[in-house]
Design a protein around this motif. Structure first.
Motif, mmCIF file in Angstrom:
data_model
loop_
_atom_site.group_PDB
_atom_site.id
_atom_site.type_symbol
_atom_site.label_atom_id
_atom_site.label_comp_id
_atom_site.label_asym_id
_atom_site.label_seq_id
_atom_site.Cartn_x
_atom_site.Cartn_y
_atom_site.Cartn_z
ATOM 1 N N VAL A 113 31.995 31.150 41.794
ATOM 2 C CA VAL A 113 33.284 30.468 41.737
ATOM 3 C C VAL A 113 33.214 29.196 40.893
ATOM 4 O O VAL A 113 34.105 28.923 40.075
ATOM 5 N N LYS A 114 32.165 28.409 41.071
ATOM 6 C CA LYS A 114 32.083 27.070 40.470
ATOM 7 C C LYS A 114 32.198 27.080 38.946
ATOM 8 O O LYS A 114 32.851 26.203 38.367
ATOM 9 N N GLU A 115 31.612 28.041 38.290
ATOM 10 C CA GLU A 115 31.477 27.993 36.844
ATOM 11 C C GLU A 115 32.635 28.615 36.078
ATOM 12 O O GLU A 115 32.680 28.522 34.857
ATOM 13 N N SER A 116 33.561 29.266 36.754
ATOM 14 C CA SER A 116 34.543 30.076 36.047
ATOM 15 C C SER A 116 35.918 29.434 35.949
ATOM 16 O O SER A 116 36.340 28.680 36.824
ATOM 17 N N SER A 117 36.620 29.791 34.866
ATOM 18 C CA SER A 117 37.969 29.295 34.597
ATOM 19 C C SER A 117 39.018 30.386 34.786
ATOM 20 O O SER A 117 40.163 30.220 34.367
ATOM 21 N N GLY A 118 38.635 31.487 35.391
ATOM 22 C CA GLY A 118 39.560 32.570 35.671
ATOM 23 C C GLY A 118 38.872 33.619 36.528
ATOM 24 O O GLY A 118 37.635 33.723 36.524
ATOM 25 N N PHE A 119 39.684 34.403 37.252
ATOM 26 C CA PHE A 119 39.135 35.398 38.170
ATOM 27 C C PHE A 119 39.961 36.672 38.105
ATOM 28 O O PHE A 119 41.192 36.635 38.086
ATOM 29 N N VAL A 120 39.262 37.799 38.070
ATOM 30 C CA VAL A 120 39.900 39.104 38.122
ATOM 31 C C VAL A 120 39.280 39.860 39.289
ATOM 32 O O VAL A 120 38.060 40.084 39.314
ATOM 33 N N CYS A 121 40.109 40.213 40.260
ATOM 34 C CA CYS A 121 39.632 40.896 41.463
ATOM 35 C C CYS A 121 40.104 42.341 41.442
ATOM 36 O O CYS A 121 41.300 42.614 41.300
ATOM 37 N N LEU A 122 39.177 43.261 41.567
ATOM 38 C CA LEU A 122 39.460 44.680 41.674
ATOM 39 C C LEU A 122 39.342 45.113 43.132
ATOM 40 O O LEU A 122 38.724 44.408 43.937
ATOM 41 N N ILE B 75 44.290 33.692 38.720
ATOM 42 C CA ILE B 75 43.707 34.720 39.595
ATOM 43 C C ILE B 75 44.518 35.992 39.401
ATOM 44 O O ILE B 75 45.728 36.009 39.629
ATOM 45 N N VAL B 76 43.859 37.060 38.984
ATOM 46 C CA VAL B 76 44.510 38.342 38.756
ATOM 47 C C VAL B 76 43.962 39.361 39.746
ATOM 48 O O VAL B 76 42.740 39.484 39.907
ATOM 49 N N LEU B 77 44.858 40.075 40.410
ATOM 50 C CA LEU B 77 44.474 41.181 41.281
ATOM 51 C C LEU B 77 44.784 42.455 40.513
ATOM 52 O O LEU B 77 45.934 42.859 40.364
ATOM 53 N N LEU B 78 43.743 43.094 39.977
ATOM 54 C CA LEU B 78 43.890 44.221 39.066
ATOM 55 C C LEU B 78 43.602 45.539 39.778
ATOM 56 O O LEU B 78 42.546 45.709 40.390
ATOM 57 N N ASP B 79 44.523 46.489 39.674
ATOM 58 C CA ASP B 79 44.402 47.785 40.336
ATOM 59 C C ASP B 79 44.237 48.890 39.290
ATOM 60 O O ASP B 79 44.370 48.651 38.081
ATOM 61 N N ARG B 80 43.993 50.104 39.736
ATOM 62 C CA ARG B 80 44.049 51.277 38.869
ATOM 63 C C ARG B 80 45.516 51.580 38.556
ATOM 64 O O ARG B 80 46.403 51.175 39.311
ATOM 65 N N PRO B 81 45.811 52.240 37.457
ATOM 66 C CA PRO B 81 47.206 52.574 37.147
ATOM 67 C C PRO B 81 47.873 53.304 38.309
ATOM 68 O O PRO B 81 47.371 54.323 38.794
ATOM 69 N N GLY B 82 48.987 52.761 38.779
ATOM 70 C CA GLY B 82 49.703 53.363 39.893
ATOM 71 C C GLY B 82 49.077 53.103 41.247
ATOM 72 O O GLY B 82 49.552 53.620 42.265
ATOM 73 N N GLY B 83 48.034 52.274 41.315
ATOM 74 C CA GLY B 83 47.337 52.017 42.571
ATOM 75 C C GLY B 83 48.150 51.176 43.535
ATOM 76 O O GLY B 83 49.068 50.447 43.138
ATOM 77 N N THR C 175 48.665 43.352 39.059
ATOM 78 C CA THR C 175 48.970 44.253 37.963
ATOM 79 C C THR C 175 48.018 45.445 37.972
ATOM 80 O O THR C 175 46.947 45.392 38.595
ATOM 81 N N ASP C 176 48.419 46.507 37.262
ATOM 82 C CA ASP C 176 47.513 47.630 37.049
ATOM 83 C C ASP C 176 47.169 47.760 35.565
ATOM 84 O O ASP C 176 46.632 48.782 35.131
ATOM 85 N N SER C 177 47.458 46.707 34.801
ATOM 86 C CA SER C 177 47.255 46.711 33.352
ATOM 87 C C SER C 177 46.168 45.727 32.949
ATOM 88 O O SER C 177 46.257 44.538 33.251
ATOM 89 N N ALA C 178 45.164 46.229 32.243
ATOM 90 C CA ALA C 178 44.106 45.347 31.742
ATOM 91 C C ALA C 178 44.665 44.346 30.745
ATOM 92 O O ALA C 178 44.237 43.181 30.702
#
Length: 357
Positions: free
Chosen positions: A166-175, A202-210, A241-244
């Motif tokens: 967490v400390k070193e990052s300027s963005g997060f993508v959670c699958l 902070i992005v919560l990324l899913d599979r298409p249609g997930g 989102t479900d879009s990269a």
């Protein structure tokens, strides 16, 4: 705050620091040594001493791993170690890692299989860093007890690992993932809500249609917000989102105009890439009056403590006094600033203010 060491011990510590050639940040190194001595005089148990020493050793190894990349923006990717390469989640993860690494970002993962492997593969060996966990059913060390990959560091404890992820990052993508992913995602949300972490995308990324994250959002809205355990808009700071492509755009776009922030007493200074117009400042004050404890949002030159520390003096900035319990809403101000016509185009990479930000 621990009790000070005896004068004799203080002199011995000074002698040791001089003999070791410690000059940079000497006062902080002294505090570390004094805390160690204090653990002994506190009659701390052997187990607690082992935990403390291992944690410090692990943090030192991780700090050393990340040090060469201090000024390189990083995104941490969380997700299940059980995801298989044929899963659309794998493809989405690999794609967002490729897109961000192509824009000169590094990708940080837990250095495991599944989503973590997909992210590392997408970023490439030179653009990925790993912070793995030593588990009883996994063997991730070489014969000397070190990681085989020079871009990885192995941790014994989850709490030190999560600190570095967490400390070193300027963005997060959670699958999507299991207990570990939920733990990491909720920690991000907690740190943002409480203001214990600077605002980040902070992005919560899913599979298409997930439906994983939409069901997650429904639980948050219905049970947590509905039960009064959080505020109704606390989940608004994340993008589902479900879009990269959307995930990448959110990470990059968050830093379009916003650069960093600093507290100076009760005032919050927000450093930007471009100065808002007078009309845009008026819009901010009209829209976010409920966030302010007193006064107005205004453009300012660097404040005296910033000048003293030579802290991002070249950047334009705004200053205001927010209500302390409203600090979790700062992302809304940032998004407004990023959307203004005065905001510059999105650049390839964010320049990280520094290790001590």
């Amino acid at each position: 705050m621990s009790m000070p060491v005896t004068p004799a011990a203080a002199d011995a510590i000074d002698t040791f620091l001089t003999a070791a050639g410690v000059t940079k940040h000497r006062a902080l190194v002294r505090r570390i040594l004094e805390a160690g001595v204090g653990l002994s005089t506190d009659d701390t148990s052997r187990l607690n001493l082992k935990i403390t020493s291992a944690a410090i050793e692990e943090m030192r190894a991780a700090f050393k791993l990340f040090a060469p990349y201090t000024n390189t923006p990083k995104v941490t990717v969380f997700g299940s170690a059980r995801t298989q390469s044929h899963d659309p989640l794998w493809a989405n993860t690999e794609k967002v890692a490729q897109q961000l690494s192509a824009r000169h970002w590094m990708v940080v993962t837990g250095a495991g299989p599944g989503i973590m492997e997909a992210a590392a593969d997408g970023a490439g060996a030179e653009k990925s860093l790993g912070v793995s966990i030593r588990l009883p059913f996994e063997e991730a060390l070489d014969a000397e007890g070190n990681t085989v990959d020079a871009n990885n560091v192995v941790m014994k404890y989850f709490f030190t690992r999560k600190l570095m992820l967490v400390k070193e990052s300027s963005g997060f993508v959670c699958l999507p993932g299991g207990f570990g992913t939920m733990d990491e995602t909720f920690e991000l949300l907690t740190l943002q809500q409480t203001g214990k972490m600077d605002p980040v995308p902070i992005v919560l990324l899913d599979r298409p249609g997930g439906t994983y994250w939409s069901h997650f959002a429904a639980f948050i809205t219905q049970e947590l917000a509905g039960g009064g355990y959080i505020s109704a808009g606390d989940l608004d700071r994340v993008v589902i989102t479900d879009s990269a492509e959307t995930a990448t755009a959110e990470v990059l776009g968050f830093w379009r105009n916003y650069d960093s922030l600093r507290w100076v007493g009760d005032e919050l200074v927000m450093r930007l890439k471009a100065t808002p117009t007078a009309g845009e400042i008026a819009q901010l004050n009209a829209r976010f009056s409920g966030l302010l404890d007193s006064g107005e949002i205004r453009v300012t030159s660097p404040l005296a403590p910033e000048v003293k520390d030579n802290d991002r003096l070249e950047l334009p900035r705004i200053v205001f006094t927010p209500r302390r319990r409203a600090v979790g809403d700062l992302d809304r101000v940032i998004r407004a600033l990023n959307a203004f016509a005065s905001a510059p185009p999105i650049t390839d990479a964010r320049t990280t203010p520094g290790a001590d930000r």
